[in-house]
Motif scaffolding. Structure first.
Motif, PDB file in Angstrom:
ATOM      1  N   ASN A  94       0.822  -1.210   0.000  1.00 56.88           N
ATOM      2  CA  ASN A  94       0.000   0.000   0.000  1.00 56.88           C
ATOM      3  C   ASN A  94       0.858   1.264   0.000  1.00 56.88           C
ATOM      4  OD1 ASN A  94      -2.254  -1.630   0.066  1.00 56.88           O
ATOM      5  ND2 ASN A  94      -2.579  -1.425   2.271  1.00 56.88           N
ATOM      6  N   LYS A  95       2.003   1.194   0.662  1.00 52.53           N
ATOM      7  CA  LYS A  95       2.888   2.357   0.741  1.00 52.53           C
ATOM      8  C   LYS A  95       3.630   2.607  -0.584  1.00 52.53           C
ATOM      9  CE  LYS A  95       3.826   4.299   4.134  1.00 52.53           C
ATOM     10  NZ  LYS A  95       3.259   5.527   4.748  1.00 52.53           N
ATOM     11  N   LEU A  96       4.034   1.537  -1.235  1.00 53.28           N
ATOM     12  CA  LEU A  96       4.889   1.682  -2.425  1.00 53.28           C
ATOM     13  C   LEU A  96       4.122   1.699  -3.739  1.00 53.28           C
ATOM     14  CD1 LEU A  96       7.907  -0.611  -1.457  1.00 53.28           C
ATOM     15  CD2 LEU A  96       7.735   1.876  -1.294  1.00 53.28           C
ATOM     16  N   ASN A  97       2.883   1.202  -3.727  1.00 49.76           N
ATOM     17  CA  ASN A  97       2.091   1.168  -4.956  1.00 49.76           C
ATOM     18  C   ASN A  97       1.553   2.566  -5.239  1.00 49.76           C
ATOM     19  OD1 ASN A  97       0.747   0.157  -7.199  1.00 49.76           O
ATOM     20  ND2 ASN A  97      -1.071  -0.373  -6.021  1.00 49.76           N
ATOM     21  N   ASN A  98       2.323   3.329  -5.988  1.00 53.48           N
ATOM     22  CA  ASN A  98       2.039   4.748  -6.171  1.00 53.48           C
ATOM     23  C   ASN A  98       2.658   5.185  -7.498  1.00 53.48           C
ATOM     24  OD1 ASN A  98       2.745   7.725  -5.927  1.00 53.48           O
ATOM     25  ND2 ASN A  98       1.627   7.459  -4.014  1.00 53.48           N
ATOM     26  N   PRO A  99       1.964   6.004  -8.288  1.00 57.47           N
ATOM     27  CA  PRO A  99       2.528   6.443  -9.572  1.00 57.47           C
ATOM     28  C   PRO A  99       3.896   7.095  -9.451  1.00 57.47           C
ATOM     29  CG  PRO A  99       0.208   7.036  -9.440  1.00 57.47           C
ATOM     30  CD  PRO A  99       0.596   6.518  -8.076  1.00 57.47           C
ATOM     31  N   ASP A 100       4.188   7.703  -8.289  1.00 61.90           N
ATOM     32  CA  ASP A 100       5.494   8.336  -8.080  1.00 61.90           C
ATOM     33  C   ASP A 100       6.532   7.358  -7.536  1.00 61.90           C
ATOM     34  OD1 ASP A 100       4.605  10.844  -8.935  1.00 61.90           O
ATOM     35  OD2 ASP A 100       3.810  11.316  -6.949  1.00 61.90           O
ATOM     36  N   ARG A 101       6.103   6.088  -7.305  1.00 65.65           N
ATOM     37  CA  ARG A 101       7.027   5.088  -6.763  1.00 65.65           C
ATOM     38  C   ARG A 101       6.991   3.847  -7.658  1.00 65.65           C
ATOM     39  NH1 ARG A 101       4.250   6.433  -1.001  1.00 65.65           N
ATOM     40  NH2 ARG A 101       4.879   8.626  -1.039  1.00 65.65           N
ATOM     41  N   TYR A 102       6.321   2.820  -7.205  1.00 66.89           N
ATOM     42  CA  TYR A 102       6.330   1.560  -7.941  1.00 66.89           C
ATOM     43  C   TYR A 102       4.962   1.215  -8.526  1.00 66.89           C
ATOM     44  CZ  TYR A 102      10.935   0.218  -6.132  1.00 66.89           C
ATOM     45  OH  TYR A 102      12.265   0.152  -5.846  1.00 66.89           O
TER      46      TYR A 102
END
Length: 366
Positions: A94-102
């Protein structure tokens, strides 16, 4: 009035419900922080290992800044059964699943495969299949097609199409709409259905993977260049990360093949990967000729050294069962003590005590 099974109002207040929700295997979705059964344990568990894990993956938890790694990170994630590995992996996702991350691809092995027949050769096909599924679900143009073309080149298209169509005719599960079709094409057979035993698909793919593992990885890596470019170009993520959970019931021989005997092959896959393994497999991997430098273990809860620990463990129990109805405070203290700081073990102790006592309320006998 008919009782609808599987629907509970927490904390439960009937004996039959208490028996069910204290089963160690009873785990509804505890990983969503909005779920009524979720209890955050950060203030009683050392979380410094998570800061280091995020650092390995290029994410600074304090500043929320992200810089993709120049290498492809492979992380081994372990812990004793019931310590909360799955909850932590979901939170990491939930923390890393992000358009600016992964762009993350979360794989729960217990849901995706038939754990009893899962083989190490299936692992490579599963990565391709799940990435195709996620690309399709997120509407990333051209990404799934690149990998579907790869699957057709690698795994004898005609044989797979015939067999998936035959399997789909006998699949009660898929008639109900479940499952994502194998590699996104070829009838309605899902990955789990196609690899649940010995058939033309599983035999063919396993044979090809074992015979041509390095070629398959080379072609997968080449396809990943194009897929990664499409993900970033369409603003869905700056890199790809596989997070793999559900390790406890997979045969230990599978982990030995993947991370001990063939650890160097796993390292060749051009993708970041966070893989949960049982604590026993962790020690096997640690002694393997190929070293996975990034290894983390979820710590147990230290009951004796952190004052809040016992209260937090009581809160975990209180979210599921009504304490006033089922257990006296002193008896609950003893159950927590016997758990050793393991949540799964805590529920095992309480469940067994309820069954053995044959009484509506647990009491501690001096």
């Amino acid at each position: 009035m008919a009782i609808q099974k599987g629907i509970y109002i927490y904390p439960v207040k009937t004996v039959s419900e208490a028996r069910t929700v204290t089963e160690p295997e009873f785990q509804p979705d505890l990983f969503d922080e909005q779920h009524p059964l979720y209890v955050n344990l950060d203030d009683i568990r050392d979380t410094s290992y998570l800061d280091e894990l995020y650092f390995d993956l290029g994410f600074n938890i304090k500043t929320s800044s992200f810089e993709p790694s120049t290498d492809y990170i492979k992380i081994i994630f372990s812990g004793h059964r019931g310590c909360g590995k799955s909850a932590e992996l979901r939170r990491i996702n939930n923390k890393l699943n992000n358009p600016d991350r992964y762009f993350t691809v979360f794989i729960d092995l217990e849901q995706e495969v038939e754990v009893g027949s899962f083989q190490y050769a299936d692992f490579f096909g599963l990565l391709i299949h799940k990435l195709i599924e996620q690309l399709s679900e997120h509407g990333i143009e051209g990404g799934a097609e690149t990998l579907q073309s790869l699957a057709k080149r690698l795994f004898e298209t005609e044989t797979l199409e015939k067999t998936t169509k035959a399997l789909s005719k006998t699949s009660a599960d898929l008639e109900g709409g479940g499952g994502f079709s194998l590699f996104g094409w070829g009838g309605k057979a899902s990955f789990k259905q196609a690899f649940s035993g010995e058939n033309e698909i599983s035999n063919n793919v396993r044979r090809e993977v074992k015979r041509n593992t390095l070629r398959i990885i080379y072609e997968f890596n080449a396809a990943l260049v194009d897929v990664r470019s499409k993900i970033e170009g369409q603003g869905k993520g700056r890199d790809v990360l596989f997070i793999i959970d559900g390790s406890e019931k997979i045969q230990s021989s599978v982990y030995e093949e993947l991370f001990v005997k063939n650890g160097n092959i796993i390292s060749e896959i051009s993708v970041n990967m966070l893989t949960a393994v049982p604590i026993t497999a962790h020690y096997q991997i640690e002694k393997a000729p190929y070293k996975f430098n990034n290894r983390y273990t979820v710590p147990m809860i230290k009951l004796g050294t952190i004052p809040k620990s016992v209260a937090k463990m009581k809160q975990i129990v209180a979210t599921r069962i009504d304490l006033e109805t089922f257990i006296e405070n002193e008896a609950l203290d003893k159950c927590i003590q016997y758990s050793g700081g393991c949540i799964r073990q805590l529920f095992q102790v309480i469940h067994t005590a309820l069954k053995k006592s044959l009484a509506p309320k647990l009491k501690w006998k001096r």
